[in-house]
Write an enzyme that holds these catalytic residues in place. Structure first.
Site, mmCIF file in Angstrom:
data_model
loop_
_atom_site.group_PDB
_atom_site.id
_atom_site.type_symbol
_atom_site.label_atom_id
_atom_site.label_comp_id
_atom_site.label_asym_id
_atom_site.label_seq_id
_atom_site.Cartn_x
_atom_site.Cartn_y
_atom_site.Cartn_z
ATOM 1 N N ASP A 130 -7.527 -1.148 0.217
ATOM 2 C CA ASP A 130 -6.426 -1.476 1.121
ATOM 3 C C ASP A 130 -6.665 -0.756 2.438
ATOM 4 O O ASP A 130 -6.677 0.478 2.502
ATOM 5 C CB ASP A 130 -5.084 -1.053 0.506
ATOM 6 C CG ASP A 130 -3.921 -1.784 1.153
ATOM 7 O OD1 ASP A 130 -4.002 -2.056 2.362
ATOM 8 O OD2 ASP A 130 -2.943 -2.085 0.442
ATOM 9 N N LEU A 131 -6.865 -1.523 3.513
ATOM 10 C CA LEU A 131 -7.154 -0.937 4.826
ATOM 11 C C LEU A 131 -5.898 -0.250 5.367
ATOM 12 O O LEU A 131 -4.811 -0.849 5.413
ATOM 13 C CB LEU A 131 -7.621 -2.031 5.777
ATOM 14 C CG LEU A 131 -8.381 -1.628 7.029
ATOM 15 C CD1 LEU A 131 -9.631 -0.836 6.669
ATOM 16 C CD2 LEU A 131 -8.754 -2.860 7.832
ATOM 17 N N ASP A 177 -4.891 -7.450 4.285
ATOM 18 C CA ASP A 177 -5.651 -6.208 4.442
ATOM 19 C C ASP A 177 -6.166 -5.693 3.106
ATOM 20 O O ASP A 177 -6.565 -4.536 3.003
ATOM 21 C CB ASP A 177 -4.775 -5.139 5.109
ATOM 22 C CG ASP A 177 -3.502 -4.867 4.310
ATOM 23 O OD1 ASP A 177 -3.241 -5.628 3.361
ATOM 24 O OD2 ASP A 177 -2.781 -3.906 4.642
#
Length: 420
Positions: free
Chosen positions: A266-267, A309
């Protein structure tokens, strides 16, 4: 002659050239190799059968006391030659197309030429020799895969030789009485050869066009399938393909008894990057993460983008130590790849990623949603603890009522999470 139809003379010339002087297309002989060899066997067998049939066929001249020794000898000669050619053809397995073409032309010509010595010595039975020879010539034109040029040349040479031998004798007028029969044989054989060759070549070309169209269609379908399985922005696989591969990985893990793993990345703060530097920089951040993933996983593993994301890696044949090492490598790889844009202090903007992972044993029954929710709960804890870290969780059956709500997560107000 063709002045009332402009261009028709040119069309006739092209059609004549295509019919009488057209070679077989490239690869035609190789494609029809077995049929060509079978046609040779059929031709030799026909020569043997017709000779045996005529040997025992009653003839009115037999009852008149005429000597039939030469006539019977010609039939025996034809049988012996056909058997020799048939035996030679059956023994040789490694025929080359050009050599086989030469073989069937000269052997068939030899069978025809074998009649002429007997015809010269036994002119009284010229009509019988003519009928037998023209029957074999007709078999050549129809059974053997001869080009039209070869068939026409063979017919003309036979016709000239036959009338040449008859001209040397004393029965010229009697011989030319058989001319209509000979002409009929030649016309039927030539016309049949033209029709069959045209049909064979057209059928071959149509099959080649069809096979080419099928290959292009398969390639296009494969291309469409690949495009439908890829994410447009990152060139990673999409969620649908990932779930399809998850089921395949489970079956393979159960068959070979190894562990598989699911990793979710998860960015961090992607929304802040988009708001502060624009979506172009946000796309660069996604590209950076996807490049790091591609460079650190095996070719047999599946890298996919499953959300705005969120990214995922599906691994097979992995142990807990290797999984932890890979996750740390991914985290540090993203952290050590700054973006091209500078922040307010003149430094390159860096991105981080929060990673959650779990291992699934081959004898455990968990769905993709079970693993995803197990990891997602661990990711919430990672983000609450400060992000940019790895969390390894144990897979468990998830009760969706117990999944943390958006209000209970401290990180929800800082990011918008998009689920497909």
């Amino acid at each position: 002659m063709f002045k009332w139809f402009p261009g028709i003379d040119r069309r006739i010339r092209l059609l004549s050239k295509r019919i009488f002087f057209n070679r077989y297309p490239q690869g035609f002989l190789e494609t029809n190799w077995s049929e060509i060899r079978q046609s040779l066997v059929a031709h030799y067998s026909f020569c043997i059968l017709i000779s045996l049939f005529t040997c025992f066929l009653p003839d009115s001249r037999t009852f008149n006391g005429d000597s039939l020794i030469l006539l019977q000898s010609s039939r025996v000669t034809l049988i012996v030659l056909s058997l020799i050619f048939l035996w030679r053809h059956a023994r040789k397995k490694d025929w080359v197309p050009k050599k086989l073409e030469f073989y069937k032309v000269w052997t068939s010509s030899t069978l025809l030429v074998s009649f002429f010595p007997f015809l010269y010595l036994d002119r009284a039975h010229y009509d019988i020799y003519l009928h037998q020879a023209t029957a074999i010539l007709l078999s050549m034109n129809l059974l053997l895969w001869l080009t039209t040029t070869t068939a026409v040349a063979t017919n003309l040479v036979f016709c000239l030789m036959f009338f040449g031998i008859c001209y040397l004798g004393e029965s010229k007028v009697e011989s030319f009485k058989e001319f209509p029969i000979l002409l009929t044989y030649l016309f039927v054989g030539t016309f049949g050869n033209v029709v069959m060759n045209y049909w064979r070549t057209m059928d071959y070309r149509d099959k080649r066009k069809l096979s080419g169209a099928i290959l292009r269609l398969k390639a296009k379908n494969l291309q469409i399938r690949m495009i439908s399985n890829l994410d447009d922005l990152t060139d990673l696989y999409n969620r649908r393909y990932l779930i399809e591969q998850f089921d395949i990985f489970k079956k393979r893990a159960k068959r070979h008894k190894f562990q598989m793993a699911l990793v979710i990345l998860d960015l961090d703060h992607l929304k802040d990057i988009n708001d502060r530097y624009g979506h172009r920089v946000g796309d660069e951040a996604l590209h950076t993460l996807s490049a790091v993933m591609k460079s650190r996983v095996r070719s047999t593993d599946i890298c996919a983008r499953i959300g705005g994301d969120e990214f995922c890696v599906l691994l097979d044949s992995v142990d807990p130590k290797s999984l932890k090492t890979l996750c740390e490598s991914l985290r540090m790889g993203v952290e050590n790849h700054p973006l091209s844009v500078l922040d307010a202090n003149g430094k390159q903007v860096r991105i981080t990623v929060s990673i959650g992972a779990t291992i699934l044993s081959y004898d455990e029954e968990f769905s993709f949603d079970d693993l995803y929710q197990s990891i997602d709960c661990g990711l919430y804890k990672s983000k609450a603890a400060g992000r940019n870290r790895v969390t390894i969780v144990e897979a468990s059956k998830q009760n969706f009522k117990n999944v943390p709500s958006p209000e209970s997560s401290s990180s929800w107000r800082e990011e918008v999470r998009i689920y497909k």
